[in-house]
Every structure is written in C-alpha cells, then in structure tokens.
Scaffold this active site. Sequence first.
Site, PDB file in Angstrom:
ATOM      1  N   GLY A  40      94.474  76.930  52.855  1.00 13.88           N
ATOM      2  CA  GLY A  40      95.868  76.374  52.643  1.00 13.88           C
ATOM      3  C   GLY A  40      95.943  75.036  52.021  1.00 13.88           C
ATOM      4  O   GLY A  40      94.878  74.330  51.838  1.00 13.88           O
ATOM      5  N   ASP A  51      83.763  78.060  44.354  1.00 15.94           N
ATOM      6  CA  ASP A  51      84.758  78.652  45.260  1.00 15.94           C
ATOM      7  C   ASP A  51      85.212  80.200  44.617  1.00 15.94           C
ATOM      8  O   ASP A  51      84.601  80.619  43.852  1.00 15.94           O
ATOM      9  CB  ASP A  51      85.994  77.773  44.756  1.00 15.94           C
ATOM     10  CG  ASP A  51      86.346  77.770  43.416  1.00 15.94           C
ATOM     11  OD1 ASP A  51      85.832  78.615  42.746  1.00 15.94           O
ATOM     12  OD2 ASP A  51      87.258  76.834  43.161  1.00 15.94           O
ATOM     13  N   SER A  52      86.021  80.904  45.285  1.00 15.20           N
ATOM     14  CA  SER A  52      86.174  82.367  44.901  1.00 15.20           C
ATOM     15  C   SER A  52      87.152  82.401  43.758  1.00 15.20           C
ATOM     16  O   SER A  52      87.062  83.346  43.063  1.00 15.20           O
ATOM     17  CB  SER A  52      86.976  82.919  46.137  1.00 15.20           C
ATOM     18  OG  SER A  52      88.386  82.441  46.196  1.00 15.20           O
ATOM     19  N   GLY A  53      87.872  81.483  43.149  1.00 15.64           N
ATOM     20  CA  GLY A  53      88.743  81.543  41.985  1.00 15.64           C
ATOM     21  C   GLY A  53      90.070  81.846  42.351  1.00 15.64           C
ATOM     22  O   GLY A  53      90.867  81.606  41.533  1.00 15.64           O
ATOM     23  N   GLY A  54      90.261  82.217  43.645  1.00 17.41           N
ATOM     24  CA  GLY A  54      91.630  82.733  44.041  1.00 17.41           C
ATOM     25  C   GLY A  54      92.573  81.670  44.300  1.00 17.41           C
ATOM     26  O   GLY A  54      93.712  81.824  44.111  1.00 17.41           O
ATOM     27  N   PHE A  55      92.087  80.491  44.439  1.00 14.71           N
ATOM     28  CA  PHE A  55      93.094  79.295  44.735  1.00 14.71           C
ATOM     29  C   PHE A  55      93.869  79.043  43.176  1.00 14.71           C
ATOM     30  O   PHE A  55      94.951  78.643  43.293  1.00 14.71           O
ATOM     31  CB  PHE A  55      92.349  78.089  45.270  1.00 14.71           C
ATOM     32  CG  PHE A  55      93.080  76.934  45.365  1.00 14.71           C
ATOM     33  CD1 PHE A  55      93.964  76.817  46.567  1.00 14.71           C
ATOM     34  CD2 PHE A  55      93.181  75.692  44.549  1.00 14.71           C
ATOM     35  CE1 PHE A  55      94.925  75.534  46.661  1.00 14.71           C
ATOM     36  CE2 PHE A  55      94.047  74.813  44.612  1.00 14.71           C
ATOM     37  CZ  PHE A  55      94.864  74.727  45.832  1.00 14.71           C
ATOM     38  N   HIS A  68      78.152  54.459  41.610  1.00 16.86           N
ATOM     39  CA  HIS A  68      78.187  53.698  42.606  1.00 16.86           C
ATOM     40  C   HIS A  68      79.006  54.432  43.799  1.00 16.86           C
ATOM     41  O   HIS A  68      78.717  54.373  45.012  1.00 16.86           O
ATOM     42  CB  HIS A  68      79.147  52.246  42.247  1.00 16.86           C
ATOM     43  CG  HIS A  68      79.608  51.570  43.614  1.00 16.86           C
ATOM     44  ND1 HIS A  68      78.818  50.829  44.203  1.00 16.86           N
ATOM     45  CD2 HIS A  68      80.794  51.644  44.013  1.00 16.86           C
ATOM     46  CE1 HIS A  68      79.480  50.376  45.119  1.00 16.86           C
ATOM     47  NE2 HIS A  68      80.575  50.869  45.172  1.00 16.86           N
ATOM     48  N   CYS A  87      72.718  51.246  44.930  1.00 16.10           N
ATOM     49  CA  CYS A  87      72.923  52.150  43.608  1.00 16.10           C
ATOM     50  C   CYS A  87      72.524  51.196  42.318  1.00 16.10           C
ATOM     51  O   CYS A  87      72.432  50.015  42.569  1.00 16.10           O
ATOM     52  CB  CYS A  87      74.367  52.493  43.434  1.00 16.10           C
ATOM     53  SG  CYS A  87      75.566  51.309  42.764  1.00 16.10           S
ATOM     54  N   CYS A 114      74.869  48.314  41.486  1.00 21.41           N
ATOM     55  CA  CYS A 114      74.939  47.120  42.021  1.00 21.41           C
ATOM     56  C   CYS A 114      73.480  46.302  42.079  1.00 21.41           C
ATOM     57  O   CYS A 114      73.438  45.257  42.241  1.00 21.41           O
ATOM     58  CB  CYS A 114      75.175  47.417  43.518  1.00 21.41           C
ATOM     59  SG  CYS A 114      76.990  47.999  43.917  1.00 21.41           S
ATOM     60  N   GLN A 165      92.992  81.407  57.298  1.00 19.70           N
ATOM     61  CA  GLN A 165      94.278  81.011  56.888  1.00 19.70           C
ATOM     62  C   GLN A 165      95.373  80.983  58.087  1.00 19.70           C
ATOM     63  O   GLN A 165      94.853  81.336  59.141  1.00 19.70           O
ATOM     64  CB  GLN A 165      95.024  82.104  55.646  1.00 19.70           C
ATOM     65  CG  GLN A 165      94.178  81.854  54.363  1.00 19.70           C
ATOM     66  CD  GLN A 165      94.720  80.686  53.500  1.00 19.70           C
ATOM     67  OE1 GLN A 165      95.545  79.951  54.090  1.00 19.70           O
ATOM     68  NE2 GLN A 165      93.975  80.409  52.581  1.00 19.70           N
ATOM     69  N   CYS A 198      75.191  47.431  48.734  1.00 17.18           N
ATOM     70  CA  CYS A 198      74.867  48.775  48.116  1.00 17.18           C
ATOM     71  C   CYS A 198      73.535  48.885  47.154  1.00 17.18           C
ATOM     72  O   CYS A 198      73.286  47.675  46.623  1.00 17.18           O
ATOM     73  CB  CYS A 198      76.121  49.236  47.147  1.00 17.18           C
ATOM     74  SG  CYS A 198      76.032  50.740  46.448  1.00 17.18           S
ATOM     75  N   ASP A 235      84.138  68.820  49.889  1.00 17.79           N
ATOM     76  CA  ASP A 235      83.991  68.560  48.662  1.00 17.79           C
ATOM     77  C   ASP A 235      85.192  67.902  47.895  1.00 17.79           C
ATOM     78  O   ASP A 235      86.455  68.246  48.473  1.00 17.79           O
ATOM     79  CB  ASP A 235      83.584  69.929  47.745  1.00 17.79           C
ATOM     80  CG  ASP A 235      84.877  70.587  47.629  1.00 17.79           C
ATOM     81  OD1 ASP A 235      85.554  70.693  46.416  1.00 17.79           O
ATOM     82  OD2 ASP A 235      85.333  71.626  48.543  1.00 17.79           O
ATOM     83  N   ASP A 260      90.494  84.821  49.192  1.00 16.62           N
ATOM     84  CA  ASP A 260      91.669  84.621  50.463  1.00 16.62           C
ATOM     85  C   ASP A 260      93.048  84.615  49.467  1.00 16.62           C
ATOM     86  O   ASP A 260      93.146  84.098  48.366  1.00 16.62           O
ATOM     87  CB  ASP A 260      91.308  83.499  51.047  1.00 16.62           C
ATOM     88  CG  ASP A 260      91.648  82.245  50.384  1.00 16.62           C
ATOM     89  OD1 ASP A 260      90.947  82.095  49.443  1.00 16.62           O
ATOM     90  OD2 ASP A 260      92.005  81.212  50.670  1.00 16.62           O
TER      91      ASP A 260
END
Length: 355
Positions: free
Chosen positions: A209, A76-80, A340, A311, A314, A182, A309, A259, A134
């Site tokens: 946002g 990410d940009s770090g701005g958030f 899992h 994994c 399981c 935005q 499953c 994410d 942003d």
Amino acid sequence: MKYLETPSGSVPLPAFFPDATYGAIRAGAFEDVCAAGLFGCEMNSYHLMTKPGAKLVRALGGLHGFTGYSGAILTDSGGFQLYSLIRENPEYGEIRDREIIFRPDRGREKLTFTPEKCIQVQFQYGSDVMMALDMCTHPDDPADVQRRSVELTVSWGRRCRAEFDKLAAKMERKPLLFGIVQGGGDPDLRMECGRRLEEIGFDGYGFGGWPMDASGAFRPDILKMAADAMPDGKIKYAMGLGRPEEVAELVGMGYGLFDCVIPTREARHHRLYIWNGDAAPDGTGGFYHFLYILDEIHRRDSRPVDPLCDCPCCTNFSRAYLRHLFKVGDSLAYRLATLHNLRFYTRLMERLRHG
C-alpha cells in the site's frame, strides 16, 4: 544478529537495497554498491519486462549474468507499476479477479498479467528474493476497495506460492518468496491479511500500500499495523521506504529490509548526507543533515564532505573539488556523490544493527 539467507549470499539485517530499476545503479556501478558495504539491490520487474525483456535477460544468464552483479537481487512483482498506471488512467486497463489486464498504448495492445506469469518472469530473471503479486491500495480508499485488495492479494498469493513451488522443486539453491500484507488503514483487515498469508506460508512479508495520506504526510501508524500483522521470526520488508529517519523508526517496529531510490536520487541533486557527530539514529532525523554541495560557501572548502566518512569521495577529494566537478558537468561528480550517499546508508545500517 539476524540474516537474510539468499542463493547469492548472507545479508545481515537490517539491510538497505538501493534501487537498480532497469538493472543499473543511476550515476554509479554495482562495484560501488559492493565498495559501500551493501549486500543487495532491488530491481523492477515491470520495467525490465519492457526493456530489455525477460526472455533476453534469461538468455544472457539472468540478472546476475546480464548485469555482472554478484550480490543479492530482489525483484518486485510488477503489480505496483501496473496498478499505479491504471489508477492514474483507467484506459490503461483493469484489475480483474484472476488477472490484471494492461494496455500500455491505451487500447491497441493488451498484456494479461497473472500471478503465475509474475512468478515465471522472476524465475527468468534468476532473482534471489521474489515478491508475490498483490493489489495495492491507498489508505484513503473506501472499505470495499480495501476488502477486495485483501481478497485478491491472498488469492493471488496462493497462486504465486503454487507456481513458485512448482518451478523451484528441482533447484538446489532455492530463491525466497515474500507475500505482501494489504489492508489500508484498517488494523483488523491488516491482521486478517497477515494471518491468511501466513497460512499459505512465505519466507518473508512486505508492507503493501501507500505509506502516505492524501496530503503526502508519512503514516507510521499504517506501517505499524502491517508489521504487527506479519509473523514474528520472518523478514519484514518496508517496500519502497528509505529516508534515514523512516528507516530508524521502522527498525523499531520490526522491519529489517528496505529499498528506495532516495540516496542515489539525492546524490544526483547535489544533496549529500552528513552524520551529526555521534548522534544515534532515531525517527526524528536529528542524527544527520544535508550538505548542498553547490552552495557558494564550499567553493574554497578544502575539507572532505564528511570528515567521519571513509568513502572514496571523502578520503580523496575536497568539497571544493566535488563542487567544481558538478559545476563543469563532469560525470565523476555524480558517481562520487552516489558513493558517499550509499556509504552513509551502510553506516546507518551498521549502527542500527549494533544498537
């Protein structure tokens, strides 16, 4: 099938990137991400700037070399994070027209964070997918704040694009750069922001946002506004969103990349995802339920967590044994539960890809 093509490989869409905030999967390993069948991870630019620092990461081979992870890395940009801290307490700094001023100790030290620095840091990380800087808002913020957010997001996006193009000019395998749409809960403002960002030109576009109102209720209408404002044919990224029912609903809106910390966090809190038979994923959430492994009913249960499953948890261990591991505080319990839940998300993405 649609793909996200990155320097570290091709990612089939829709795709889920688990969060590796500080360059690590909590209670797991990157080999677990690969074993689960996931193709990338999201890492946090701001937190990595504070620990261990962008220069150190670059000196050790970027995030791929530093972490040993070979899959796609989105930062990410770090701005958030800066915005969130400043919103919480203005003593942390201020958002100016040309930069963000941040005071991590509320006065003595000052960090000037510009769109150019945002991109420079992500190049130091060697990210595959980078986010433009942003100005984030809450859907309940007044109209003048939403307007300023769009103006700064577009202006900063243009500067990020210019810095990105300069730094990527001589690279054979160029990373990708995403802009962020935005506009709060105003559909016209969202559409304007998307149109102006498209004129600048990005490889993909992210939702910008808060996706919830003041009461904490999910606002799919705002996500729809943002998706409609993003150009078709480009990747649409639902940043920070990842509950299974949200993912299913948002794929229907055109989003292809997600994410979230939720699956790994739920695993650490003893909550494991169970698919409800052959139920198709949808926005109601009726296709799955949680199994709380510490419940007494699992004490003598020889069945796997989810019989459907494949994994490692399981296929090799019972509910009773996993519960026992949690009860005695063995770290293996957290890793198996994480494996899992990550595999559940892979299965979710596979079903969404194939309808």
